[in-house]
Design an enzyme around this catalytic site. Structure first.
Site, short mmCIF file in Angstrom:
data_model
loop_
_atom_site.label_atom_id
_atom_site.label_comp_id
_atom_site.label_asym_id
_atom_site.label_seq_id
_atom_site.Cartn_x
_atom_site.Cartn_y
_atom_site.Cartn_z
N GLY A 361 3.17 -3.31 -2.49
CA GLY A 361 2.39 -2.71 -3.55
C GLY A 361 1.75 -1.42 -3.10
O GLY A 361 1.80 -1.05 -1.92
N GLY A 364 -4.41 0.18 -1.42
CA GLY A 364 -5.69 -0.20 -2.00
C GLY A 364 -5.67 -1.38 -2.94
O GLY A 364 -6.68 -1.67 -3.57
N VAL A 365 -4.52 -2.09 -3.07
CA VAL A 365 -4.50 -3.23 -3.99
C VAL A 365 -4.93 -4.52 -3.30
O VAL A 365 -4.99 -5.57 -3.94
CB VAL A 365 -3.09 -3.41 -4.61
CG1 VAL A 365 -2.74 -2.24 -5.49
CG2 VAL A 365 -2.03 -3.63 -3.53
N GLY A 366 -5.23 -4.48 -2.00
CA GLY A 366 -5.76 -5.66 -1.33
C GLY A 366 -4.74 -6.46 -0.54
O GLY A 366 -4.92 -7.66 -0.35
N LYS A 367 -3.68 -5.81 -0.07
CA LYS A 367 -2.63 -6.55 0.65
C LYS A 367 -3.16 -7.11 1.96
O LYS A 367 -2.95 -8.28 2.29
CB LYS A 367 -1.44 -5.62 0.90
CG LYS A 367 -0.79 -5.08 -0.36
CD LYS A 367 0.46 -4.29 -0.07
CE LYS A 367 0.19 -3.01 0.70
NZ LYS A 367 -0.62 -2.02 -0.03
N THR A 368 -3.88 -6.29 2.72
CA THR A 368 -4.40 -6.75 4.01
C THR A 368 -5.47 -7.82 3.83
O THR A 368 -5.50 -8.82 4.55
CB THR A 368 -4.99 -5.56 4.79
OG1 THR A 368 -3.98 -4.57 4.96
CG2 THR A 368 -5.51 -6.00 6.14
N SER A 684 14.67 7.08 -14.19
CA SER A 684 14.02 6.43 -15.33
C SER A 684 13.60 7.41 -16.43
O SER A 684 13.18 6.99 -17.51
CB SER A 684 12.81 5.63 -14.87
OG SER A 684 11.88 6.45 -14.19
N LYS A 727 4.23 1.23 -15.20
CA LYS A 727 4.48 2.19 -16.28
C LYS A 727 3.78 1.77 -17.56
O LYS A 727 3.21 2.60 -18.29
CB LYS A 727 5.98 2.34 -16.51
CG LYS A 727 6.72 2.98 -15.34
CD LYS A 727 8.23 2.96 -15.56
CE LYS A 727 8.97 3.61 -14.39
NZ LYS A 727 10.43 3.56 -14.55
#
Length: 787
Positions: A361, A364-368, A684, A727
């Site tokens: 992702g 900053g989406v919180g993976k760690t 796209s 999107k």
């Protein structure tokens, strides 16, 4: 050979129970008598000049046995000598005469007096046949072998029994020479048949001989080991003396012994233990000042410090795990469900190998932080290794011990840091791993991340296998396109596409704002940010799929609020949409908004970027010319090819589209995508460019509240694309009402939050005819402001 060879005579004699001693006929022995009853019985025998019956106690620990606590078959013995000892006890010398069997106990008050049957026989009347002769030879042979194996019996005993012709006397004397268990002695004493007694004695002697052989074998082995130890000790003392003369370090042997003790204490595989002990032996043979001793010491320290058998053990509680994941992260239901599935299966099987989860992702989406929550929910240690920019394979597999300064790889280093063999291990930014002349780290990771191989991962420095099968590996990446295919094949990809505005608002309210208020020494009453203020930060001061910059801006507000509270002695600072620019400055970003009216040659496209979804306003101008096609806006090769494919479709279908057939000769087409400084690429935008060109050539407006995405073929087919969720979030943010998607992307709509689905109309299209129907005002459906 029959019991009839015995002559039975009834007599009444005093009886003494003996503790731990068995007496046979023809046996001379002395023992001490100390119990009152035994002394009285002895004095009675001496007074009457009669023999005495000596029986063995069943349990020698009993001080005052009763009638049932001693055997009722013993030896009738003649008292030959008595000697009174200090303390009141008597030492007595007796000789066994014959066997006696208790018929009845007459008295047991002051001493035991028993009516007995004395069994005596005449040796001259014994009938000896070949079986008897054979049995006698066997037991004599057994005694000889017993004497050879045991140093408890003198060789003179063999001479003493060789000339005995009496089978009963032979069995009793041999039994008296050897050291048997009390039960075996009593068994021989109670066997009256001469032949059977020899047979039993032969069996007992064979067992004793077998045990003596085993004892001798063990003794020789132990002696050999002791001799080896003594030899090693002698040599070590010599080395120590030599080292002392040379002025070298005398403590090296102490250090070696300390290493050996630690190695034997740790529960490590035998292969590893043998390797470590060999290195310890090498250390003893090297000079303390040799550079190699430092390498060996480092090696042994690593071997000893690794958690070969230590694991984090805790009871798996799936409800607790769910609470932890929900507390630490808002949304991300798919990710949390997958983690809970793993925990549930682990609880049922208790042996499942850890899967390799790959969280993909935007930043900053919180993976760690998800990986940290996994470790917390499983009560495991957490270690992190960043792979960004790693180009040397030795970072993974370690350096070979061929030079000073060699070290293990970061995998083993992290396991040592964790202190357990089953931590949660995070490989961060696996998509940014590189390779050069120093090797390919990705190939090293193949062994680490393959459940079929990582049970015997071998670091070049250790040169022994370490079991990584119980480690739960988690990897993170911004995109899967740059992850090597063999590596990606070993991982289970979980996409984290980003957060909607509502999700960001909840995350800011419930997680980020309370955290930053606490970190900056404020209280909930010191700083109050309104919902409109947070929405303004989200929309006007950040442009990201995650919440990293949102947290930075909230931290900025906390710092400025803290400064005002200290300088102006305020109790509360309130921030809302109206005054937020006083703290954060002018808005940095402006999201695209829907045009006020339908435009000709302007189509709303949707694109995926590393920070989430974006809207693209694709503009097309038609000018008289010679049929040139100009593309501007820093477009990539794939996007340019999509534009050319769209124009070829239009030329092939100009009659259907009400476009002049020779437009490609008389008209120049200029296609532009705004924000020209930002590179753009991908297929796209194919249907968006084609729609904008058709609109410009046919002078037909495009609905302003329609956005689209999809790849176009030469024949007008619409092919699926990626990044659908991002999107759609961008379209919703812009205020779009209708979104055109490729038909084959229908499954991606399942990932869209219900709140977004309710506010948008989705149209799944298979070809350009359907795209035109839903996008162009005159060719399509009637103009409708709410469309």
């Amino acid at each position: 050979m029959e019991n009839s060879q015995y002559k039975i005579e009834k007599r009444t004699l005093p009886l003494i129970p003996l503790r731990g001693i068995s007496i046979f006929p023809h046996m001379v022995i002395h023992f001490d008598v100390g119990r009152d009853k035994s002394i009285n019985a002895l004095e009675k025998a001496m007074m009457d000049d009669s023999p005495i019956l000596l029986c063995t106690q069943i349990d020698p620990k009993i001080d005052e046995p009763n009638v049932d606590e001693f055997y009722h078959v013993g030896a009738i013995s003649k008292v030959k000598q008595m000697l009174k000892l200090p303390g009141g006890s008597i030492r007595v010398l007796v000789e066994g005469v014959s066997r006696g069997r208790v018929v009845e106990i007459k008295s047991q008050e002051s001493y035991f007096e028993a009516e007995i049957e004395e069994l005596s026989y005449d040796p001259d009347n014994i009938i000896k046949d070949k079986d008897m002769e054979a049995a006698m030879r066997l037991v004599i042979g057994d005694l000889e072998e017993y004497i050879n194996l045991s140093d408890k019996v003198s060789s003179e005993a063999l001479v003493a029994v060789s000339d005995i012709e009496d089978p009963s006397r032979l069995a009793d004397i041999i039994a008296s020479y050897i050291f048997l268990k009390q039960e075996d002695n009593q068994k021989i004493l109670e066997t009256f048949d001469f032949y059977k007694r020899l047979e039993i004695l032969h069996g007992i002697l064979q067992e004793e001989i077998e045990l003596l052989k085993i004892e001798d074998k063990i003794s020789k082995r132990v002696k050999k080991q002791i001799n080896k130890v003594q030899k090693e000790y002698y040599l070590k003392e010599q080395i120590k003396a030599i080292q002392k003369e040379l002025g070298e370090d005398e403590d090296i042997l102490v250090e070696v012994e300390d290493y050996k003790e630690k190695i034997h204490t740790i529960n490590m595989p035998e292969e590893v233990k043998d390797k470590a002990l060999k290195e310890v032996d090498r250390l003893t043979k090297l000079s303390p000042h040799s550079p190699e001793t430092g390498v060996i010491r480092t090696y042994l320290d690593w071997i000893i410090d690794l958690p070969w058998s230590k694991e984090s053990k805790s009871e798996i509680d799936i409800k607790k795990s769910r609470q932890i994941l929900d507390k630490d992260h808002y949304g991300l239901e798919d990710v949390k469900e997958r983690i809970l599935e793993y925990i549930a299966i682990r609880k049922l099987t208790n042996s499942m190998r850890g899967p390799i989860l790959c969280l993909v992702g935007p930043p900053g989406v919180g993976k760690t932080s998800i990986a940290k929550s996994i470790a917390k929910s499983l009560d495991r240690e957490f270690v992190r290794m960043s792979l960004g920019g790693v180009r040397d394979e030795a970072e993974i597999r370690g350096h070979r011990r061929t030079y000073i300064g060699s070290m293990p790889g970061r995998i083993i280093s992290s396991i040592r840091k964790a202190g357990t063999k089953n931590p949660v291990f995070l490989f961060d930014e696996i998509d940014k791993i590189g390779s050069d002349y120093r090797g390919d780290p990705a190939s090293g990771l193949l062994e680490v991340l393959d459940p079929e191989q990582n049970s015997s991962f071998t670091d070049h420095f250790l040169d022994v296998p370490f079991d990584l099968s119980k480690v739960l590996f988690v990897t993170t990446a911004n995109t899967t396109t740059t992850i090597p295919a063999p590596l990606l094949d070993r991982m289970e990809v979980i996409s984290i596409s980003g957060y909607t505005e509502e999700e960001k608002l909840n995350i800011a309210t419930e997680y980020l704002l309370p955290k930053q208020i606490k970190d900056h020494g404020l209280s909930d009453n010191n700083l109050i940010i309104s919902e409109t203020g947070i929405r303004s930060i989200i929309n006007n001061y950040t442009r990201e799929a995650g919440v990293r910059n949102l947290e930075k801006n909230i931290a900025n507000l906390c710092r400025k609020a803290a400064k005002r509270i200290v300088e102006e002695n305020l109790k509360t600072v309130r921030i809302n949409k109206g005054n937020i620019s006083n703290y954060l400055g002018a808005p940095k970003y402006r999201y695209d908004i829907v045009e006020e009216k339908d435009q000709i040659g302007v189509a709303n496209g949707l694109a995926w970027t590393a920070v989430g979804g974006e809207t693209l306003s694709i503009e097309v101008n038609i000018m008289k010319g010679s049929g040139k096609v100009q593309l501007t806006g820093k477009l990539g090769d794939v996007m340019k090819e999509s534009a050319m494919a769209g124009i070829s479709y239009i030329r092939a279908n100009s009659d259907i589209l009400n476009i002049e057939n020779n437009f490609y000769k008389d008209m120049d087409i200029h296609i532009h995508v705004p924000e020209g400084a930002i590179p753009k690429d991908g297929p796209s935008a194919g249907i968006t460019i084609a729609t904008a060109v058709i609109s410009a050539l046919s002078n037909t407006p495009i609905y302003r509240n329609v956005a689209m995405t999809g790849e176009i073929t030469l024949r007008g087919r619409v092919l699926p694309v990626g990044g659908v969720k991002e999107k759609i979030l961008a379209a919703h943010r812009m205020g779009i009402k209708k979104v055109l998607l490729p038909y084959d992307n229908s499954k991606d709509l399942e990932e869209i939050p219900d709140k977004i689905k309710k506010k948008l109309e989705f149209v799944l299209v298979k070809d350009m005819n359907e795209v035109i129907k839903h996008s162009l005002v005159k060719i399509g459906i009637e103009d409708n402001e709410d469309n």
